[in-house]
Design an enzyme around this catalytic site. Structure first.
Site, short mmCIF file in Angstrom:
data_model
loop_
_atom_site.label_atom_id
_atom_site.label_comp_id
_atom_site.label_asym_id
_atom_site.label_seq_id
_atom_site.Cartn_x
_atom_site.Cartn_y
_atom_site.Cartn_z
N HIS A 28 -0.55 6.85 0.13
CA HIS A 28 -1.33 5.78 0.74
C HIS A 28 -2.82 6.09 0.79
CE1 HIS A 28 -1.54 1.95 2.51
NE2 HIS A 28 -0.46 2.00 3.27
N ASP A 75 -2.76 1.34 -2.35
CA ASP A 75 -2.51 0.41 -1.26
C ASP A 75 -1.16 -0.27 -1.43
OD1 ASP A 75 -5.00 0.96 -0.14
OD2 ASP A 75 -5.99 -0.62 -1.31
#
Length: 449
Positions: A421, A425
């Site tokens: 992450h 995204d």
């Protein structure tokens, strides 16, 4: 006589130490030049070490699982050659102490059998190893005789006939004792009684000769040293979960058309390797990646640099007897489905035979991990650091689905993707999987320019 110190050579760029995973020699062994003496594991591969000289092994650097630094002494060999004083060993001081070798698993089994069949008589002790200092053998020290490698002869019965020797592991013997089973009554196809033979005896016995257990019996605890590939896996997975904030996205994909096309291709494959789902999935990934370069990337978090790769060097998680390894298919985007199938087969066989080359185990940009028919409903795979994504197809199941107002049979597969992450995204991951889904559900696009 002279002492030659074989130091661990530089076995790979950036490698500072290696782990001992197997010794092929022991103190006191006479070895020849080029004889294999040890297997050493680095972060990239297992490397066989061969002796550059002939002689007698008088010292070893450590035990299986120990780390040895590059340039440190690995083995000290007593030779008839003449070596300089600069090659003195960097190991423990030489002593005249005679050490006794620990019993192997086979020796323990033979000893237990001997003592069981000869109550009150202790099994013979193992031979002492040649001394680490001056190299005296058992004959020089008056050591006890060694446990024979072959099973001991059974004692004579009162009638003068030899009784049947029942071979079984300590665990099988303990279980049989708990159940009150005479191992001599248990039939076996091989040369020893196994747990499966006890199970068959319990199923088909008439109830005599053993007492039925009223509860499950606990098995003995087993302490296993975490070494070799299992240690590497543990260290890499812990580092990945500790450093990378994972998230996983799962999507259902209708692979009915893909499976039909795969069957047609296999029907006309000739001498080419049989296609599984994996080469088709990899082909679809390679078609999808150019529009989503953040997926095919490596993140150097220490330097703070993300490298988005143009080529797809695809890691293929492969289960072996030693543990999970990840050989890499180089330039997967340049291979057709038949070439991918052949390379998958070649790398998998090399991995299971522990014959992968160092350059076939590193430098991946994206990894696929599949449990095949054990794939489950969904998986949350752990990223192969420093990559930023890993894809996990799950098993294919048949279910009824609605197509308009009609219910039809369809083959469905869940596809999981775990991403870093810090780099990827959630929107990017979902968009990538939706684009990948289009290729898998409309497989003719795989062969379109």
């Amino acid at each position: 006589m002279a002492r030659f110190t074989f130091k661990l050579p530089d076995i790979g760029e950036g490698i500072s130490e290696a782990e001992i995973v197997t010794w092929h020699v022991k103190v006191g062994d006479r070895i020849e030049e080029d004889q294999q003496i040890a297997d050493m594991m680095t972060d990239k591969a297992t490397v066989e070490m061969e002796s550059p000289v002939s002689g007698i092994v008088i010292e070893l650097a450590g035990e299986v699982g120990d780390q040895v630094s590059i340039g440190a002494a690995l083995v000290v060999i007593e030779t008839e050659g003449d070596f300089s004083a600069s090659e003195a060993p960097a190991l423990e001081p030489v002593t005249d102490e005679v050490k006794v070798a620990p019993l192997s698993a086979d020796q323990v089994e033979v000893a237990e059998q001997y003592e069981a069949e000869n109550p009150g008589v202790e099994a013979p002790s193992p031979s002492p190893l040649r001394g680490e200092g001056r190299g005296e053998g058992p004959s020089a020290t008056g050591g006890a005789p060694s446990v024979p490698a072959q099973p001991l002869s059974p004692p004579l019965s009162p009638e003068g006939e030899r009784e049947r020797v029942v071979l079984a592991s300590p665990a099988v013997r303990a279980r049989a004792a708990d159940l009150g089973i005479d191992l001599a009554q248990v039939k076996t196809e091989g040369d020893r009684v196994r747990h499966a033979d006890l199970d068959a005896f319990l199923r088909y016995s008439n109830g005599q000769g053993y007492h039925a257990p009223h509860a499950s019996h606990a098995r003995a605890d087993e302490a296993i040293k975490v070494i070799g590939m299992r240690r590497r896996i543990a260290e890499n997975m812990a580092a990945s979960k500790r450093a990378i904030p994972h998230f996983t996205y799962v999507e259902e994909i209708d692979v009915t058309a893909l499976e039909a096309m795969r069957a047609d291709l296999n029907g006309a494959r000739g001498s080419r390797p049989k296609l599984t789902m994996l080469p088709l999935l990899i082909a679809a990934i390679c078609k999808t990646v150019p529009a989503f370069p953040m997926i095919n990337a490596r993140y150097d978090d220490e330097a703070g640099i993300v490298t988005r790769h143009g080529a797809v060097h695809l890691g293929m998680a492969t289960q072996t007897d030693a543990g999970l390894t990840v050989p890499v298919i180089r330039d997967a985007q340049d291979r057709n489905v038949w070439q991918l199938a052949a390379e998958i087969l070649r790398l998998a066989e090399a991995a299971r035979a522990n014959k992968l080359k160092p350059d076939e185990m590193g430098g991946g940009t994206l990894t696929v991990t599949s449990l095949g028919p054990l794939g489950g409903i969904a998986t949350t795979p752990v990223i192969n650091r420093p990559e930023v994504a890993i894809i996990g197809p799950n098993k294919i199941v048949e279910r009824p689905v609605f197509v308009g107002d009609e219910i039809v049979r369809a083959k469905l597969m869940n596809l999981s993707i775990s991403c870093d992450h810090r780099v990827v995204d959630g929107w990017d991951a979902a968009s990538f999987v939706q684009a990948l889904k289009r290729y898998l559900e409309t497989p003719v696009l795989l062969f379109a320019d």
